[in-house]
Motif scaffolding. Structure first.
Motif: not given
Length: 145
Positions: A40-50
């Motif tokens: 239901t959302g990005m995961n933490p490592v995807e959020a870090l990349l963003n």
């Protein structure tokens, strides 16, 4: 200038889904279904990349004029390489976090290739998120009951 403090509050919602709040803003992070989440959302490592990409875009937009870069548009694509066997405990030799992050800059500007390359070097040196990743801060963990 005084040190600024930034704060975040992260709480479990259900399963691996978490609510992330700072100031008056909130977003959801989760894991994909193949990693046990509900997607239901990005995961933490995807959020870090963003976060890294957003920081670099903000630095570029904030300093382009000062560096005489006639910036028309900027897009940044990032790719991180991570071996899930590291954090899952399946391979003690695998790095737990990203082993490599690649940033691809797509810059449209009325400048020479050399000027743009020098500006990208400046962006990479000036981005606080990049600096935090490259030169890890002191990490303190408190348990509060």
């Amino acid at each position: 200038m005084a040190i600024e403090k930034f704060e975040a509050v992260v709480e479990n919602v259900a399963g691996l889904k978490v609510s992330c709040k700072s100031r008056d803003f909130e977003f959801i992070l989760d894991e994909p279904k193949n990693l046990g989440g509900t997607d239901t959302g990005m995961n933490p490592v995807e959020a870090l990349l963003n976060s890294l990409g957003a920081c670099k875009v903000i630095v570029a937009k904030s300093f382009a004029r000062l560096h005489k870069i006639k910036l028309k548009n900027i897009r940044i694509e990032l790719e991180g390489e991570l071996d899930p066997d590291g954090f899952m405990g399946k391979n003690p030799n695998a790095k737990i976090g990203f082993s490599k992050i690649t940033t691809n800059f797509f810059i449209e500007a009325d400048n020479t290739d050399e000027e743009i390359a020098n500006f990208v070097d400046f962006i990479n040196r000036t981005c606080p998120v990049a600096d935090t990743i490259e030169n890890g801060p002191e990490m303190i963990s408190n348990i509060i009951k």
